[in-house]
Design an enzyme around this catalytic site. Structure first.
Site, PDB file in Angstrom:
ATOM      1  N   LYS A 204       0.827  -1.213   0.000  1.00  0.00           N
ATOM      2  CA  LYS A 204       0.000   0.000   0.000  1.00  0.00           C
ATOM      3  C   LYS A 204       0.863   1.266   0.000  1.00  0.00           C
ATOM      4  CE  LYS A 204      -2.983   3.130   0.612  1.00  0.00           C
ATOM      5  NZ  LYS A 204      -4.248   3.447  -0.011  1.00  0.00           N
ATOM      6  N   CYS A 258      -3.166  10.996   1.389  1.00  0.00           N
ATOM      7  CA  CYS A 258      -2.500   9.726   1.125  1.00  0.00           C
ATOM      8  C   CYS A 258      -1.120   9.907   0.523  1.00  0.00           C
ATOM      9  CB  CYS A 258      -3.362   8.901   0.181  1.00  0.00           C
ATOM     10  SG  CYS A 258      -5.062   8.825   0.735  1.00  0.00           S
TER      11      CYS A 258
HETATM   12  N1  SAJ Z   1      -1.095  14.950  -8.947  1.00  0.00           N
HETATM   13  C1  SAJ Z   1      -0.180  15.666  -9.711  1.00  0.00           C
HETATM   14  N2  SAJ Z   1       0.216  15.140 -10.897  1.00  0.00           N
HETATM   15  C2  SAJ Z   1      -0.256  13.965 -11.372  1.00  0.00           C
HETATM   16  C3  SAJ Z   1      -1.174  13.239 -10.586  1.00  0.00           C
HETATM   17  C4  SAJ Z   1      -1.582  13.757  -9.374  1.00  0.00           C
HETATM   18  O1  SAJ Z   1       0.270  16.761  -9.334  1.00  0.00           O
HETATM   19  O2  SAJ Z   1       0.142  13.594 -12.469  1.00  0.00           O
HETATM   20  C5  SAJ Z   1      -1.551  15.496  -7.645  1.00  0.00           C
HETATM   21  C6  SAJ Z   1      -3.043  15.744  -7.620  1.00  0.00           C
HETATM   22  O3  SAJ Z   1      -3.363  16.980  -8.172  1.00  0.00           O
HETATM   23  C7  SAJ Z   1      -3.333  15.659  -6.132  1.00  0.00           C
HETATM   24  C8  SAJ Z   1      -2.339  14.612  -5.647  1.00  0.00           C
HETATM   25  O4  SAJ Z   1      -1.351  14.517  -6.656  1.00  0.00           O
HETATM   26  O5  SAJ Z   1      -3.077  16.886  -5.490  1.00  0.00           O
HETATM   27  C9  SAJ Z   1      -2.877  13.237  -5.379  1.00  0.00           C
HETATM   28  O6  SAJ Z   1      -4.019  12.951  -6.164  1.00  0.00           O
HETATM   29  P1  SAJ Z   1      -4.344  11.556  -6.840  1.00  0.00           P
HETATM   30  O7  SAJ Z   1      -5.575  11.761  -7.605  1.00  0.00           O
HETATM   31  O8  SAJ Z   1      -3.197  11.063  -7.607  1.00  0.00           O
HETATM   32  O9  SAJ Z   1      -4.490  10.525  -5.648  1.00  0.00           O
HETATM   33  P2  SAJ Z   1      -5.302  10.504  -4.251  1.00  0.00           P
HETATM   34  O10 SAJ Z   1      -4.402  10.970  -3.150  1.00  0.00           O
HETATM   35  O11 SAJ Z   1      -6.630  11.145  -4.365  1.00  0.00           O
HETATM   36  O12 SAJ Z   1      -5.529   8.932  -4.077  1.00  0.00           O
HETATM   37  C10 SAJ Z   1      -4.406   8.068  -3.974  1.00  0.00           C
HETATM   38  C11 SAJ Z   1      -4.611   6.914  -4.933  1.00  0.00           C
HETATM   39  N3  SAJ Z   1      -3.352   6.174  -5.103  1.00  0.00           N
HETATM   40  C12 SAJ Z   1      -2.787   5.970  -6.307  1.00  0.00           C
HETATM   41  O13 SAJ Z   1      -3.265   6.367  -7.346  1.00  0.00           O
HETATM   42  C13 SAJ Z   1      -1.515   5.177  -6.318  1.00  0.00           C
HETATM   43  C14 SAJ Z   1      -5.718   6.044  -4.449  1.00  0.00           C
HETATM   44  O14 SAJ Z   1      -5.841   4.866  -5.218  1.00  0.00           O
HETATM   45  C15 SAJ Z   1      -5.475   5.632  -2.986  1.00  0.00           C
HETATM   46  O15 SAJ Z   1      -6.546   4.910  -2.455  1.00  0.00           O
HETATM   47  C16 SAJ Z   1      -5.336   6.867  -2.157  1.00  0.00           C
HETATM   48  O16 SAJ Z   1      -4.253   7.655  -2.672  1.00  0.00           O
HETATM   49  C17 SAJ Z   1      -5.071   6.417  -0.740  1.00  0.00           C
HETATM   50  O17 SAJ Z   1      -5.993   6.361   0.058  1.00  0.00           O
HETATM   51  O18 SAJ Z   1      -3.969   6.037  -0.406  1.00  0.00           O
END
Ligand code: SAJ
Length: 430
Positions: A204, A258
């Protein structure tokens, strides 16, 4: 009456899980320590904005299978899904997990199953949770089953991912993993992968660390592109044409509970080895300051107010947890800006609440608009409607999410994070 499943923690993960178990026919007790949340849920009011969750919770309550209370009760299985935030020294604060387990221990009966869904540093289920639950007098792995089944859902797509995603299930013993898999098979369509609990914990935090490190790389590419006069968005688009390359997107930072948090659990577990992980966190954490530096250069505070578009950490949600937009707001206020926030999804801000405005109020007389969340509402915005109200037509897009043409048609200068071409034009001698 005894319950089949008792879910502790009715947040983004616990509430949908409890509801889905209930509609799939299990008798479920949902428990939350927050009396206001319990009262609201009992009246059918939801504290989260999540597609279709309302309908699911309503269906669960209507089915008569979901009860909501402040204290747990005897059940065949207990699922713990409470937050594990960062504590002092960037170490996991496990207080809520341990508190939940303490309320479960006296209820445990022989043959019960306890599943931890909260994200934790590797080793937690075996070294902390098992001994605590054994205060019941029962032996983990012998008298009761214990497993870690990390949640994977993505805010904004929780219901879909809850059902479709593959899941890792780590048992204290193989029999524990088998018993947990039986429970999850009831509502998960994705494949279930069985392993031991410490591996499941590692899996995880690796998933989110992988994403964090790759976002840091994209952000570093953006900084390099600005330095050498390249448009990083075009460069990434072209690099991603390679069949084995998938660069992520730069942005104003990484938010949510996360991805910005979990990598520290690995640093905590192995501080000397986790060098790349620590550096990636530093790069991503520095991005809000980077946005403010860009602002200071293009629109210094003495020239007038600014509008920040987007307080949510990700597009099309109202989720402001660890949001880079709020970090930018804090830094901008510190730098002396008069700053207003507009976010069509967010009803209230956890800090600087008085800064949240309607669209019309937020843009009145501003010298710059900074886009910080990739909401589709921003892409569809009627630029003609706000253009006459602003003081100066400058928009800074930190996520490359705007229809640039629409803004240019209304004489806006469009700047993007990571687009160094403007500087290259300046640098080229004529
Ligand atoms: N972000 C970027 N660039 C990207 C992708 C994301 O700057 O290319 C930023 C987003 O804007 C945001 C942050 O990263 O601020 C995180 O967003 P996210 O949509 O990537 O993920 P979370 O935090 O909403 O959810 C993640 C997910 N993990 C993965 O994709 C590996 C989700 O599956 C998990 O369940 C969750 O974390 C968790 O609970 O751990």
């Amino acid at each position: 009456m005894s319950f089949q499943v008792c879910v502790l923690g009715l947040g983004y993960v616990g509430l949908p899980t409890a509801s889905i178990l209930a509609v799939s026919g299990q008798r479920v007790l949902g428990v939350d320590v927050d009396p206001a949340r319990v009262a609201a849920l009992r009246e059918g009011r939801l504290h989260l904005q999540e597609p279709d969750l309302n309908t699911l919770v309503e269906a669960a309550v209507r089915s008569g299978n979901l009860e909501i209370r402040e204290r747990p009760a005897p059940a065949d299985a207990f699922i713990i899904a409470v937050p594990t935030p960062l504590g002092p020294g960037r170490r996991a604060n496990l207080d809520q997990v341990l508190a939940a387990a303490r309320t479960v221990a006296p209820l445990l009966r022989s043959g019960n199953l306890v599943v931890l869904e909260s994200t934790v540093p590797p080793g937690t289920t075996r070294d902390l949770l098992a001994p605590l639950l054994e205060s019941s007098g029962l032996r983990a792995g012998e008298d009761f089953h214990l497993a870690h089944c990390p949640e994977r859902v993505l805010p904004g797509a929780i219901l879909l991912e809850l059902v479709q995603d593959e899941r890792t299930i780590g048992g204290l013993t193989p029999a524990c993993a088998d018993r947990a898999a039986e429970l999850y098979r009831g509502f998960v369509k994705g494949q279930l992968h069985l392993t031991d609990c410490t591996t499941a914990e590692m899996v995880k935090v690796m998933e989110n660390t992988y994403r964090d490190v790759n976002i840091a790389l994209a952000n570093e590419f953006a900084l390099i592109a600005e330095r050498i006069g390249v448009d990083v968005w075009e460069a990434i688009r072209l690099a991603n044409r390679h069949p084995r390359v998938q660069v992520l997107r730069p942005g104003p930072g990484v938010g949510g509970h996360c991805i910005a948090v979990d990598p520290w659990f690995l640093v905590q577990a192995a501080p000397e080895e986790a060098a790349l992980i620590r550096e990636s966190r530093r790069i991503n954490d520095a991005m809000p300051a980077r946005v403010v530096r860009l602002l200071l250069r293009e629109a210094p505070p003495q020239n007038g107010p600014i509008a920040l578009f987007g307080a949510a950490y990700k597009g099309d949600t109202d989720d402001v947890r660890e949001s880079p937009g709020l970090a930018v707001l804090g830094l901008a206020l510190e730098a002396g800006y008069e700053a207003w926030v507009y976010d069509p999804h967010v009803k209230t801000l956890p800090c600087h609440a008085s800064r949240l405005r309607s669209l019309a109020e937020a843009v009145r007389g501003v010298q710059a608009i900074v886009v910080l969340s990739d909401h589709s509402a921003f892409r569809r915005l009627d630029v003609g409607e706000i253009a006459p109200a602003v003081g100066r037509r400058l928009v800074i897009d930190t996520r490359d999410c705007l229809e640039q043409r629409a803004w240019r048609e209304h004489d806006f200068r469009v700047l993007r994070l990571g687009d160094g071409r403007a500087r290259r034009v300046e640098a080229v001698p004529t």
